[in-house]
Design a protein around this motif. Sequence first.
Motif, PDB file in Angstrom:
ATOM      1  N   THR A  99      10.190  -0.599   3.668  1.00 38.18           N
ATOM      2  CA  THR A  99       8.669   0.582   3.839  1.00 38.18           C
ATOM      3  C   THR A  99       7.857  -0.071   4.841  1.00 38.18           C
ATOM      4  O   THR A  99       7.349  -1.075   4.964  1.00 38.18           O
ATOM      5  N   THR A 115       4.932   0.673   7.878  1.00 38.98           N
ATOM      6  CA  THR A 115       3.392   1.776   7.619  1.00 38.98           C
ATOM      7  C   THR A 115       2.569   1.050   8.609  1.00 38.98           C
ATOM      8  O   THR A 115       2.259  -0.337   9.124  1.00 38.98           O
ATOM      9  N   GLU A 149      -0.644   8.474  12.276  1.00 41.48           N
ATOM     10  CA  GLU A 149       0.444   7.803  10.655  1.00 41.48           C
ATOM     11  C   GLU A 149       1.793   7.679  11.116  1.00 41.48           C
ATOM     12  O   GLU A 149       2.069   8.603  10.969  1.00 41.48           O
ATOM     13  N   THR A 197       5.735   5.993   9.384  1.00 37.22           N
ATOM     14  CA  THR A 197       6.070   5.629   8.094  1.00 37.22           C
ATOM     15  C   THR A 197       7.855   5.233   8.429  1.00 37.22           C
ATOM     16  O   THR A 197       7.929   6.234   8.600  1.00 37.22           O
TER      17      THR A 197
END
Length: 113
Positions: free
Chosen positions: A44, A46, A104, A106
């Motif tokens: 993951t 980010t 942001e 992800t």
Amino acid sequence: MAILDLVPKFGATKTTSATDFKTKLGDGYLLSSRVPGSKREEWTITAPKLTNSEMLTTVSILEQYEGRTPFQWRPDANVGYRDFYCQSWSVTPLGVEQGDLIWEMTCQFVEVV
């Protein structure tokens, strides 16, 4: 194979799981099996504060891979490159900072086995 280099603002968290092979058989049946000792890494990725330009550049690159084209990536400079594909990504606007829209982002990277 293309190498994916992300801006330094990206962080990464690893999840390791057993590799599950699925084969579609006739009449809608699905055969699922695991190979002992096999594993696949999922990361993951980010980035909490990307500028508009950084976000658009990264999304453009990921769109070129179309979620199925593998690329080489590594979580940091001390690890060798391996083959991954980007399973999914999302972007969220956070607001304006110093006149630039901040995002942001992800992403979900899955190792090719």
